[in-house]
Enzyme design. Structure first.
Site, PDB file in Angstrom:
ATOM      1  CE  LYS A  50      -3.680  -2.514   2.322  1.00 12.16           C
ATOM      2  NZ  LYS A  50      -4.334  -2.846   3.608  1.00 12.16           N
ATOM      3  CD  GLN A  94      -3.216  -4.267   6.840  1.00 14.47           C
ATOM      4  OE1 GLN A  94      -3.151  -3.364   6.021  1.00 14.47           O
ATOM      5  NE2 GLN A  94      -3.861  -5.394   6.598  1.00 14.47           N
ATOM      6  CG  ASP A 117      -9.454  -0.365   4.941  1.00 16.19           C
ATOM      7  OD1 ASP A 117      -9.217  -0.762   3.784  1.00 16.19           O
ATOM      8  OD2 ASP A 117      -8.711  -0.594   5.899  1.00 16.19           O
TER       9      ASP A 117
END
Length: 280
Positions: A50, A94, A117
């Site tokens: 990412k 994460q 997200d």
């Protein structure tokens, strides 16, 4: 006739190229805050990818590597700091987090317009109301992969195996928005094969290697494999690839299918979050 393999890497590269072009026209570059807690090897790999994607697209990226034993208050304080920083446009914590930390508490603390997200209750709730804000990246990836080979989702019989709030439920809601007839199956579903065998579109996201066999798939179906497991040192999906490819019309590989597309959608979400930032 063997299935056509959907090349997620190729489609993802095109999306990233589009993000890079759009970012190049902005005076201020979108910035993503990446928060990694602990030293989970898989999470480390995902965050590295990412970070590279951000740099490739010309976006800013601040990375926070936090110790495994960090307490909830300290992590919440960091999220609050990032929420209040006008120079940070997207926040990604994460998952999974260490067991002593309440994941829902942390995810719920991220401002909806910085939730790249798409996991906050506000963004998930907006899907239910057909008022999409920032959609979960993996769910967006699944729909994009389907649309790359299926011009008309409307009226199709779609089956989603897996009911997580990260993939299964959001994918089903997005399919409903596109007027598919969507069914969600899960571990308590009886006669799973009866459902999957009738699916024009089959999305599988449970994390159980080789769950879906050839005799469970309708001939010519579009099959999207979200699952990822390690078996004998090899990365495999929820779909028994070698057998299912003989009957499906289109099939995503693992790896190289949903994974790269999820990261591409994350960057597209970052650009969207940048545009959603409050006007000062």
């Amino acid at each position: 006739m063997p299935a056509n393999i959907i090349d997620g890497k190729d489609i993802a590269e095109k999306i990233l190229d589009s993000v890079k072009e759009r970012v190049s026209k902005l005076k201020e570059k979108p910035k993503l805050a990446l928060v990694l807690v602990g030293n989970n090897p898989a999470s480390e790999v995902y965050v590295n990818f990412k970070e590279k994607d951000c740099l490739k697209c010309g976006c800013g990226c601040d990375r926070y590597n936090l110790p495994e034993d960090i307490d909830e208050i300290a992590l919440l304080d960091l999220v609050t700091k990032l929420n209040n920083d006008p120079g940070v446009h997207g926040i990604l914590v994460q998952l999974p987090l260490p067991k002593h930390i309440n994941e829902n508490l942390i995810m719920d603390s991220i401002l909806p317009h910085k939730d790249v997200d798409g996991f906050t209750p506000v963004n998930l709730g907006n899907l239910v109301n057909d008022n999409n804000f920032l959609e979960p990246a993996t769910a967006r990836a699944c729909i994009a992969l389907i649309e790359s080979v299926e011009n008309k989702i409307e009226g199709k019989n779609a089956v989603v195996v897996g009911r997580s709030s990260i993939v299964g439920k959001p994918v089903a809601l997005l399919l409903l928005q596109k007027n598919a007839t969507a069914t969600i199956c899960h571990s308590k579903t009886k006669n799973l094969k009866e459902h999957t065998k009738n699916a024009d579109i089959l999305v599988v996201a449970v994390g159980k290697a080789g769950l879906i066999k050839r005799d469970m798939v309708k001939e010519g179906a579009v099959v999207i494999d979200v699952g990822i497991s390690r078996v004998n040192g090899k990365i495999v999906g929820d779909v028994d690839f070698d057998s299912v490819k003989e009957v499906a019309g289109f099939l995503t590989p693992v790896p190289g299918g949903v994974g790269p597309m999820t990261r591409a959608m994350l960057l597209d979400n970052l650009l969207m979050a940048y545009r959603l930032k409050p006007k000062m």
